[in-house]
Write a protein that holds these residues in place. Sequence first.
Motif, PDB file in Angstrom:
ATOM      1  N   ALA A 290     -22.027   1.667 -15.079  1.00 13.68           N
ATOM      2  CA  ALA A 290     -22.886   2.621 -15.703  1.00 13.68           C
ATOM      3  C   ALA A 290     -23.991   3.101 -14.622  1.00 13.68           C
ATOM      4  O   ALA A 290     -24.540   4.138 -14.423  1.00 13.68           O
ATOM      5  CB  ALA A 290     -23.794   2.307 -17.014  1.00 13.68           C
ATOM      6  N   LYS A 291     -24.664   2.240 -13.872  1.00 15.63           N
ATOM      7  CA  LYS A 291     -25.578   2.334 -13.068  1.00 15.63           C
ATOM      8  C   LYS A 291     -25.205   3.000 -11.730  1.00 15.63           C
ATOM      9  O   LYS A 291     -25.920   3.941 -11.141  1.00 15.63           O
ATOM     10  CB  LYS A 291     -26.028   0.809 -12.529  1.00 15.63           C
ATOM     11  N   ALA A 292     -23.846   3.026 -11.562  1.00 14.66           N
ATOM     12  CA  ALA A 292     -23.167   3.636 -10.403  1.00 14.66           C
ATOM     13  C   ALA A 292     -22.848   4.917 -10.907  1.00 14.66           C
ATOM     14  O   ALA A 292     -22.918   6.014  -9.793  1.00 14.66           O
ATOM     15  CB  ALA A 292     -21.763   2.796  -9.867  1.00 14.66           C
ATOM     16  N   GLN A 293     -22.507   5.512 -11.985  1.00 18.26           N
ATOM     17  CA  GLN A 293     -22.013   6.922 -12.075  1.00 18.26           C
ATOM     18  C   GLN A 293     -22.958   7.496 -13.123  1.00 18.26           C
ATOM     19  O   GLN A 293     -22.761   8.896 -13.208  1.00 18.26           O
ATOM     20  CB  GLN A 293     -20.626   6.626 -12.896  1.00 18.26           C
ATOM     21  N   GLN A 294     -23.894   6.774 -13.549  1.00 20.28           N
ATOM     22  CA  GLN A 294     -24.733   7.662 -14.273  1.00 20.28           C
ATOM     23  C   GLN A 294     -26.130   7.847 -13.614  1.00 20.28           C
ATOM     24  O   GLN A 294     -26.676   7.115 -12.609  1.00 20.28           O
ATOM     25  CB  GLN A 294     -25.230   7.019 -15.711  1.00 20.28           C
ATOM     26  N   HIS A 295     -27.196   8.848 -13.964  1.00 16.22           N
ATOM     27  CA  HIS A 295     -28.377   8.974 -13.257  1.00 16.22           C
ATOM     28  C   HIS A 295     -29.517   8.267 -14.226  1.00 16.22           C
ATOM     29  O   HIS A 295     -30.657   8.484 -13.681  1.00 16.22           O
ATOM     30  CB  HIS A 295     -28.818  10.505 -13.104  1.00 16.22           C
ATOM     31  N   GLY A 296     -29.123   7.576 -15.160  1.00 17.70           N
ATOM     32  CA  GLY A 296     -30.132   6.956 -16.122  1.00 17.70           C
ATOM     33  C   GLY A 296     -29.268   6.384 -17.222  1.00 17.70           C
ATOM     34  O   GLY A 296     -27.787   6.758 -17.332  1.00 17.70           O
ATOM     35  N   PHE A 297     -29.841   5.747 -18.127  1.00 21.83           N
ATOM     36  CA  PHE A 297     -29.016   5.055 -19.167  1.00 21.83           C
ATOM     37  C   PHE A 297     -29.306   5.601 -20.467  1.00 21.83           C
ATOM     38  O   PHE A 297     -28.556   5.120 -21.421  1.00 21.83           O
ATOM     39  CB  PHE A 297     -29.426   3.567 -19.251  1.00 21.83           C
ATOM     40  N   GLY A 298     -29.894   6.836 -20.732  1.00 28.44           N
ATOM     41  CA  GLY A 298     -29.972   7.553 -21.750  1.00 28.44           C
ATOM     42  C   GLY A 298     -30.735   6.768 -22.712  1.00 28.44           C
ATOM     43  O   GLY A 298     -31.493   6.092 -22.612  1.00 28.44           O
ATOM     44  N   SER A 299     -30.699   7.613 -24.025  1.00 20.91           N
ATOM     45  CA  SER A 299     -31.627   7.095 -25.292  1.00 20.91           C
ATOM     46  C   SER A 299     -30.873   6.867 -26.489  1.00 20.91           C
ATOM     47  O   SER A 299     -31.292   6.811 -27.511  1.00 20.91           O
ATOM     48  CB  SER A 299     -32.445   8.350 -25.282  1.00 20.91           C
ATOM     49  N   MET A 300     -29.359   6.782 -26.176  1.00 23.04           N
ATOM     50  CA  MET A 300     -28.573   6.280 -27.472  1.00 23.04           C
ATOM     51  C   MET A 300     -28.260   4.821 -27.424  1.00 23.04           C
ATOM     52  O   MET A 300     -28.250   4.115 -26.292  1.00 23.04           O
ATOM     53  CB  MET A 300     -27.238   6.905 -27.465  1.00 23.04           C
ATOM     54  N   LEU A 301     -28.808   4.217 -28.535  1.00 25.32           N
ATOM     55  CA  LEU A 301     -28.379   2.599 -28.428  1.00 25.32           C
ATOM     56  C   LEU A 301     -27.977   2.120 -30.043  1.00 25.32           C
ATOM     57  O   LEU A 301     -28.208   2.896 -30.975  1.00 25.32           O
ATOM     58  CB  LEU A 301     -29.385   1.985 -28.216  1.00 25.32           C
ATOM     59  N   SER A 302     -27.086   1.034 -30.217  1.00 24.75           N
ATOM     60  CA  SER A 302     -27.040   0.442 -31.341  1.00 24.75           C
ATOM     61  C   SER A 302     -27.328  -0.962 -31.291  1.00 24.75           C
ATOM     62  O   SER A 302     -27.483  -1.686 -30.283  1.00 24.75           O
ATOM     63  CB  SER A 302     -25.332   0.657 -31.729  1.00 24.75           C
ATOM     64  N   PHE A 303     -27.208  -1.504 -32.666  1.00 20.44           N
ATOM     65  CA  PHE A 303     -27.589  -2.928 -32.873  1.00 20.44           C
ATOM     66  C   PHE A 303     -26.847  -3.279 -33.919  1.00 20.44           C
ATOM     67  O   PHE A 303     -26.717  -2.632 -35.127  1.00 20.44           O
ATOM     68  CB  PHE A 303     -29.020  -3.207 -32.728  1.00 20.44           C
ATOM     69  N   ASP A 304     -26.835  -4.618 -34.211  1.00 21.68           N
ATOM     70  CA  ASP A 304     -26.085  -5.328 -35.526  1.00 21.68           C
ATOM     71  C   ASP A 304     -27.465  -5.793 -36.335  1.00 21.68           C
ATOM     72  O   ASP A 304     -28.093  -6.574 -35.518  1.00 21.68           O
ATOM     73  CB  ASP A 304     -25.321  -6.393 -35.285  1.00 21.68           C
ATOM     74  N   LEU A 305     -27.585  -5.648 -37.286  1.00 21.85           N
ATOM     75  CA  LEU A 305     -28.550  -6.041 -38.223  1.00 21.85           C
ATOM     76  C   LEU A 305     -28.089  -7.489 -38.620  1.00 21.85           C
ATOM     77  O   LEU A 305     -27.104  -7.592 -39.057  1.00 21.85           O
ATOM     78  CB  LEU A 305     -28.862  -5.254 -39.558  1.00 21.85           C
ATOM     79  N   ALA A 306     -28.761  -8.406 -38.320  1.00 23.79           N
ATOM     80  CA  ALA A 306     -28.502  -9.878 -38.648  1.00 23.79           C
ATOM     81  C   ALA A 306     -28.859 -10.341 -40.150  1.00 23.79           C
ATOM     82  O   ALA A 306     -29.503 -11.181 -40.389  1.00 23.79           O
ATOM     83  CB  ALA A 306     -28.914 -10.738 -37.732  1.00 23.79           C
TER      84      ALA A 306
END
Length: 423
Positions: A290-306
């Motif tokens: 991602a660091k190599a092919q993107q200009h940033g990591f964006g603002s989408m993310l996910s997580f698991d509710l524990a």
Amino acid sequence: MSKPHSATVAARAGIAQDSAYGAVTPPLYLTSTYELKAFKQPGKYDYSRSNNPTRDLLGDALAELEGGAKGLITGTGMSACLLALQLIGPEDTLVIPHDCYGGSYRLFLNLANRKKAFKLVVVNFQQTDWADQVKAAQPKMIWVETPSNPLLQITDIKATAELAKTLNAILVVDNTFLSPALQNPIALGADIVVHSTTKFINGHSDIVGGALIAKDAAVGDELKWWANCLGVTGGAFDAYQTLRGLRTLLPRIKHHQHNAELVVDFLQKQPLVGRVYYPGLKDHPGHAIAKAQQHGFGSMLSFDLAADEAYLAVFFEALQCFTLAQSLGGIESLICHPGSMTHASLDAATQKAAGIGPTLIRLSVGIEDAQDLIADLAQAFAAVEAAVQQKAKTPSVRSGSATAAEKSAQQQFRLNPALSVLW
């Protein structure tokens, strides 16, 4: 002047191009048809399903941003996907990722199985032998979605493009999650880029649209013919709104991304968060690519509710800044439960294979004040913690009838006419 930067291209999309009156902001052409100069002498525009000046301005701007030869604007993101599929036929094989967007998966699966439009092979691009799997399929088209929806998994576009070239296959990349501001697949070897312009490109959650950008002009012309033939071209008003949104794409993305980084940092410290899925994290499996092919990591993310999935309702109910809704990429922060919303069209086995767990939550981080977003999540986690503690103090009254009631509720959910389109 040398080639302008992306921020300049986006900000000046359509600006000062009005040949009629010299308007700085381009006019909106709502006309359905156009006058011929004379008998058998049509001009550049004759009918708006085929061509429209407003739509063309948006297509040209996106083509320039993506580094393509031609940009086509469609009525929805799914119609952009459908348009790309016109390049393959019943004897051809389409390779898709195992974890692509639920709507795309539904389209691919049903066109292959019910319409016999092409042969379909599903490949896990996260496995070490992904290239061997693709080679064995001998595809005419390879479909890549990176980062993937909703687990933000990364596929190496350059490596896939090199493989596609040896197989004489067309590489299509869904760039919706990042937009041309943060990733340019054509520069990495892709042949076609598709977008749901509903998302970051428009950025205001007030239109639905799609785009397809072709690297090769001849391919773009063929797809334009199909767009007109199928009638999937976008409306002028939606194109006008999207063009307006596009002009602020770069500053919006910067703010989105800044907020996302702060939210990720907060989530990593929460005991009720099992795992955070975000390519910007150094321990993310796809971080280096991602660091190599993107200009940033964006603002989408996910997580698991524990916590048990029964507490999802508590979590969502407590939120005030994050809105529980489909879609993403607007200036407002949205939250969704992929298993019952964006990926509901996938059966349980397919969801499990894609890694979509019952407590997976996806965030589209907006441009509100980051501290307000963090405070909102904090109080939602607090609500879950309070509910968990309350249940621990309450004697269990669970019975077979309770289980039957839960099953009945789930059945009613799937019978909801408003949600039938999902499956």
